[in-house]
Design a protein around this motif. Structure first.
Motif, short mmCIF file in Angstrom:
data_model
loop_
_atom_site.label_atom_id
_atom_site.label_comp_id
_atom_site.label_asym_id
_atom_site.label_seq_id
_atom_site.Cartn_x
_atom_site.Cartn_y
_atom_site.Cartn_z
N PHE A 325 -4.13 41.06 25.99
CA PHE A 325 -3.94 41.80 27.23
C PHE A 325 -3.32 40.86 28.26
O PHE A 325 -3.52 39.64 28.21
N TYR A 326 -2.57 41.44 29.18
CA TYR A 326 -1.96 40.63 30.22
C TYR A 326 -2.02 41.35 31.56
O TYR A 326 -2.11 42.58 31.63
N ALA A 327 -1.99 40.56 32.61
CA ALA A 327 -1.90 41.07 33.98
C ALA A 327 -0.92 40.18 34.72
O ALA A 327 -0.85 38.97 34.47
N MET A 328 -0.15 40.78 35.64
CA MET A 328 0.87 40.00 36.34
C MET A 328 1.14 40.58 37.72
O MET A 328 0.86 41.76 37.98
N VAL A 329 1.66 39.73 38.57
CA VAL A 329 2.16 40.15 39.86
C VAL A 329 3.52 39.51 40.05
O VAL A 329 3.70 38.32 39.78
N ALA A 330 4.51 40.31 40.44
CA ALA A 330 5.87 39.82 40.64
C ALA A 330 6.51 40.60 41.77
O ALA A 330 6.54 41.83 41.74
N GLY A 331 7.01 39.88 42.77
CA GLY A 331 7.62 40.55 43.91
C GLY A 331 6.68 41.53 44.59
O GLY A 331 7.09 42.62 44.97
N SER A 332 5.40 41.18 44.70
CA SER A 332 4.33 41.98 45.31
C SER A 332 3.97 43.22 44.49
O SER A 332 3.19 44.05 44.94
N LYS A 333 4.53 43.37 43.28
CA LYS A 333 4.21 44.49 42.41
C LYS A 333 3.22 44.04 41.33
O LYS A 333 3.45 43.03 40.65
N PHE A 334 2.14 44.80 41.16
CA PHE A 334 1.14 44.48 40.15
C PHE A 334 1.42 45.28 38.88
O PHE A 334 1.85 46.44 38.94
N GLU A 372 7.22 49.91 36.47
CA GLU A 372 8.11 49.01 37.19
C GLU A 372 9.20 48.51 36.24
O GLU A 372 8.91 47.88 35.22
N PHE A 373 10.47 48.82 36.56
CA PHE A 373 11.58 48.45 35.69
C PHE A 373 12.48 47.37 36.29
O PHE A 373 13.47 46.98 35.68
N ASN A 374 12.16 46.89 37.48
CA ASN A 374 12.99 45.88 38.13
C ASN A 374 12.26 44.55 38.32
O ASN A 374 12.78 43.50 37.96
N LYS A 375 11.06 44.61 38.86
CA LYS A 375 10.32 43.38 39.13
C LYS A 375 9.67 42.85 37.84
O LYS A 375 9.25 43.59 36.98
N GLY A 376 9.61 41.53 37.75
CA GLY A 376 8.94 40.90 36.62
C GLY A 376 9.67 41.04 35.30
O GLY A 376 9.05 40.98 34.23
N GLN A 377 11.00 41.17 35.34
CA GLN A 377 11.78 41.36 34.12
C GLN A 377 12.42 40.04 33.68
O GLN A 377 12.87 39.24 34.51
N ILE A 378 12.48 39.83 32.36
CA ILE A 378 13.09 38.63 31.81
C ILE A 378 13.66 38.97 30.44
O ILE A 378 13.29 39.98 29.82
N TYR A 379 14.57 38.15 29.96
CA TYR A 379 15.22 38.36 28.66
C TYR A 379 14.52 37.54 27.57
O TYR A 379 13.71 36.66 27.85
N LYS A 380 14.88 37.82 26.32
CA LYS A 380 14.49 37.01 25.18
C LYS A 380 15.75 36.42 24.56
O LYS A 380 16.84 36.97 24.70
N THR A 381 15.59 35.31 23.84
CA THR A 381 16.76 34.62 23.28
C THR A 381 16.82 34.68 21.76
O THR A 381 17.74 34.12 21.16
N ARG A 382 15.85 35.35 21.11
CA ARG A 382 15.88 35.48 19.65
C ARG A 382 15.10 36.72 19.24
O ARG A 382 14.19 37.16 19.96
N PRO A 383 15.42 37.29 18.09
CA PRO A 383 14.79 38.56 17.69
C PRO A 383 13.29 38.47 17.49
O PRO A 383 12.58 39.45 17.71
N ASN A 384 12.77 37.31 17.06
CA ASN A 384 11.35 37.20 16.74
C ASN A 384 10.57 36.50 17.84
O ASN A 384 9.51 35.93 17.60
N GLU A 385 11.06 36.54 19.07
CA GLU A 385 10.39 35.86 20.18
C GLU A 385 9.28 36.72 20.75
O GLU A 385 9.49 37.90 21.02
#
Length: 385
Positions: A325-334, A372-385
């Motif tokens: 499980f994970y929890a995060m806050v990014a750009g004031s969005k939980f 939320e589809f804008n805040k807290g977004q990042i890419y991956k660099t390989r298929p099995n990451e």
């Protein structure tokens, strides 16, 4: 008197040559045995009562199964101490050291796995031991061997009131090949199977997935690195680098990542590429709590939209299966959610192959509980990451 001295020197040289020939013969036998078992990049160095071996596993899905077979093979040759270096792309990752007698007692059920584990030394500092092997020619190298890995891609959204779920299902085979030590090329093509409206027009196209050139490397001590350039997911292309330092025998780590990317996207029946302009960075730390097989991770950094955030993960392992499980806050969005990993068949690949078509070893999936589809977004660099 001189004749006695000459005789002693002659006998000593005979014994020395005999020991060298015996060690070379055993090294050859061990190499052949591990080669027949399907391991790659094999190097063997017997010295006194210690044998040092390096190997790379592309045979077994489970890394522990591979190491167990290596120890089974080595424990029958009469050496007191076994040192085993596990390689990835012919780079040393971790060294395992234990007594052959301890391993035999464990295999004979004379001691428990917990008792055996207490007598094993595991270290990510491989420098000193690797120096005894690195200049030796490896047997059965992994270079120039081609894998076609058929990745399933599953995405699910639940953001509309008039239907429960929207689904995207793709089959995404990837060509993966290593041309030199530490290097890996990945070229992936995505074939759509199911694509609901919310995922957009691009989801209906046969298109490129990951197309990357990655180089892994080691720095002195316990620092490992990976640099990659190419086309990633999340409509991104560019460059990315990660440095990871392992602590306390690998139960903890510190990691730093930075990426510089631009957008590569499909709009109105055309592909567009923006200039490289987005800088992302992350600092990450983790700890594996052995009594409960639990991994704790915390990440802080800058995401794709320029927002800064903090994320915490708790993951529990049951053998090769995990759920977290994970929890995060990014750009004031939980936000938060869960993720899981399950092993896929087969458990092992063909021996001594130069070309293999297979499934990935594991399937992993993450559920985002928020919308939320804008805040807290990042890419991956390989298929099995």
């Amino acid at each position: 008197m001189r004749n006695h001295i000459r005789f002693l020197i002659f006998i000593s040289l005979l014994l020395l040559n005999g020991n060298l020939l015996f060690a070379q013969r055993q090294a050859g036998e061990i190499t052949k045995r591990l080669n027949r078992a399907g391991f790659e990049n094999i190097r063997v160095f017997p010295y006194g009562n210690t044998v040092t071996v390096s190997y790379e596993n592309s045979r077994y899905r489970n890394k522990a199964t591979a190491l167990s077979e290596i120890l089974d093979s080595l424990s029958g040759y009469g050496y007191d101490t076994l040192k085993v270096i596990t390689l990835v792309k012919d780079l040393p990752v971790v060294i395992t050291k234990l007594s052959a007698s301890v391993w035999k007692q464990y295999k004979a059920s004379q001691i428990t796995g917990i008792e055996m584990a207490r007598q094993i030394t595991i270290s990510y500092n491989t420098d000193a031991v690797w120096n005894t092997l690195s200049n030796r020619m490896s047997t059965h190298p992994h270079i120039n061997k081609i894998d076609i890995v058929v990745y399933p891609q599953v995405s699910i959204m639940n953001v509309q009131f008039n239907r429960n779920y929207e689904v995207q299902l793709n089959i995404a085979p990837a060509l993966e090949v290593s041309l030199w030590r530490g290097m890996k090329f990945t070229g992936q093509v995505i074939f759509p199977v199911v694509n609901d409206y919310r995922f957009g027009e691009v989801g209906t196209l046969i298109r490129a997935g990951f197309v990357t050139l990655a180089q892994e490397f080691r720095l002195p001590g316990t620092i490992q690195g990976r640099a990659v350039v190419g086309k990633f997911n999340a409509d991104r292309y560019g460059a990315d680098m990660t440095l990871t330092k392992f602590l306390f025998g690998g139960v903890s780590y510190l990691s730093a990542n930075a990426g510089y990317t631009g957008m590569y996207r499909y709009v109105s029946s055309n592909w567009y590429r923006d200039d490289l302009s987005t800088l992302t960075w992350f600092l990450k730390s983790g700890y594996f709590y052995k009594p409960y097989d639990m991994q704790l991770d915390i990440t802080a950094g800058r995401y794709l939209m320029g927002d800064y955030g903090l994320r915490g993960d708790v993951t529990r392992y049951w053998g090769e299966t995990s759920i977290g499980f994970y929890a995060m806050v990014a750009g004031s969005k939980f936000n938060g959610g869960f993720h899981f990993t399950i092993p896929l068949l087969p458990k092992r690949n063909r021996k001594n192959r130069s070309f293999e078509v297979r499934t990935p070893y594991y399937f992993d999936w993450e559920y985002n509980a928020g919308t939320e589809f804008n805040k807290g977004q990042i890419y991956k660099t390989r298929p099995n990451e």
